[in-house]
Design an enzyme around this catalytic site. Structure first.
Site, PDB file in Angstrom:
ATOM      1  N   GLU A  11       0.808  -1.221   0.000  1.00 45.76           N
ATOM      2  CA  GLU A  11       0.000   0.000   0.000  1.00 45.76           C
ATOM      3  C   GLU A  11       0.841   1.271   0.000  1.00 45.76           C
ATOM      4  O   GLU A  11       0.520   2.257   0.671  1.00 45.76           O
ATOM      5  CB  GLU A  11      -1.003  -0.015   1.162  1.00 45.76           C
ATOM      6  CG  GLU A  11      -2.027  -1.138   1.030  1.00 45.76           C
ATOM      7  CD  GLU A  11      -3.146  -1.076   2.057  1.00 45.76           C
ATOM      8  OE1 GLU A  11      -3.031  -0.292   3.018  1.00 45.76           O
ATOM      9  OE2 GLU A  11      -4.133  -1.821   1.899  1.00 45.76           O
ATOM     10  N   GLU A  16      -5.278  -9.140  -0.341  1.00 43.62           N
ATOM     11  CA  GLU A  16      -5.973  -9.078   0.949  1.00 43.62           C
ATOM     12  C   GLU A  16      -7.453  -8.867   0.684  1.00 43.62           C
ATOM     13  O   GLU A  16      -7.824  -8.058  -0.167  1.00 43.62           O
ATOM     14  CB  GLU A  16      -5.506  -7.898   1.818  1.00 43.62           C
ATOM     15  CG  GLU A  16      -4.135  -7.984   2.425  1.00 43.62           C
ATOM     16  CD  GLU A  16      -3.811  -6.748   3.278  1.00 43.62           C
ATOM     17  OE1 GLU A  16      -4.739  -5.954   3.557  1.00 43.62           O
ATOM     18  OE2 GLU A  16      -2.650  -6.582   3.649  1.00 43.62           O
TER      19      GLU A  16
END
Length: 339
Positions: free
Chosen positions: A118, A262
């Site tokens: 991220e 995820e």
């Protein structure tokens, strides 16, 4: 000769069946930021008992890598964000990282190296933006130099907040202020035939938008919610995924596959949305759903890693503590099946 042909055909069928079976498997994200968690060896045993054949870890934890030796569990290994500057600084540093954490574990089934998690110009990880691509390049060179380029793919995990205009999904595109960041990464992935890793959470979408129906987020809608030029969307997961595919197509990344690195649902921590029932419903439906494809990419399966194996009570904010499928004593928090 006929006997040889029959044998080869049987082998081909068996190989295809095996590839299809492994492709349909959902994996898990194994984080360790919790108190009283079981040993890595016990975690590997837990995964084997529950037919979990893929795992994502976020750093090269040596006891975990040792426990995975010979386990037949395929691994997504992370280069943590704080390590990016070091591996980006020189090829020698990246070579050392790969030697210590990959080549020294020849009987671990590495599948991906996730370089950074991220990283984005829009969040608290923005300081890593200048070094991410070079870190990816150096790790790729080290992996290729080890003769592992066809076996292990190098990528990075992004958040879906990089996209905009996501409804309908065909309008999805990358935000103008991230294009300079993401487009060179897409070019890197295309060149190396590696997938883009995407952390994809319908939970956070519905938590931030009261207009989204819960059934749409939990895969329980009985009817099409979004019709996009003949493609019907009954769940938010597919809509977010296909919006990201649309963004890739607009950024010269139409050849790329997405791996959902995820996805999960918290069982507590933020009111009525975060319940045991909702977490059980979402995660079981997710595991079942990703055996197939999405409206835009119907051939499937969608390789997906469920977040997370355990609750992690050392994380913040509160919501981040409650994504676990299992308690620290390795008992399932609710009924969950990876079959």
């Amino acid at each position: 000769m006929a006997h040889l042909i029959v044998t080869l055909l049987l082998l081909s069928v068996l190989t295809l069946a095996t590839l299809d079976f492994t492709g349909a498997q959902a994996g898990v994200c194994y984080g360790r930021q919790g108190n009283g968690l079981p040993s890595p060896a016990d975690v590997v045993s837990l995964c084997n008992r529950n037919n979990i054949r893929r795992m994502r870890i976020y750093d090269p934890d040596q006891p975990t890598l040792e426990a995975l030796r010979g386990s037949n569990i395929e691994l997504m290994l992370g280069v943590p964000n704080p390590d990016l500057e070091n591996v980006a600084a020189s090829q020698a540093n990246a070579d050392t990282w790969v030697q210590n954490n990959v080549r020294n574990y020849g009987n671990v089934k590495f599948r991906y190296i996730a370089v950074g998690n991220e990283v984005s110009p829009l969040n608290e990880n923005s300081k890593y933006v200048p070094v991410l691509l070079n870190a990816m390049r150096n790790i790729q060179t080290a992996i290729s130099g080890a003769g592992l380029g066809n076996q292990i793919k190098v990528s990075t995990a992004i958040e879906t907040g990089l996209t905009t205009d996501t409804s309908p999904p065909s309008n999805g595109r990358f935000k103008d202020d991230v294009r300079q960041f993401i487009e060179p990464i897409i070019n890197f992935l295309v060149t190396n035939r590696a997938p883009l890793l995407v952390n994809l959470y319908p939970y956070f979408a519905i938590a931030n938008n009261a207009d989204i129906k819960l059934e749409y987020a939990l895969f329980t809608s009985s009817e099409v919610v979004v019709n996009d030029n003949g493609r019907g969307y009954r769940n938010l997961f597919d809509a977010i995924l296909d919006a990201t595919y649309s963004a890739l197509e607009k950024a010269s990344g139409s050849s790329l596959e997405i791996v959902v690195s995820e996805s999960g649902w918290p069982s507590a921590g933020a009111g009525q949305l975060t319940s045991i029932d909702n977490a059980r419903t979402y995660n079981n439906n997710l595991i079942s759903h990703v055996k197939g494809g999405s409206p835009k990419r119907p051939s499937g399966p969608i390789e997906t890693y469920v977040f997370a194996l355990f609750d992690e009570d050392q994380k913040d904010p509160e919501i981040e503590k409650h994504f676990g499928l299992f308690s620290a004593n390795m008992q399932p928090k609710y009924q969950i099946s990876f079959n």
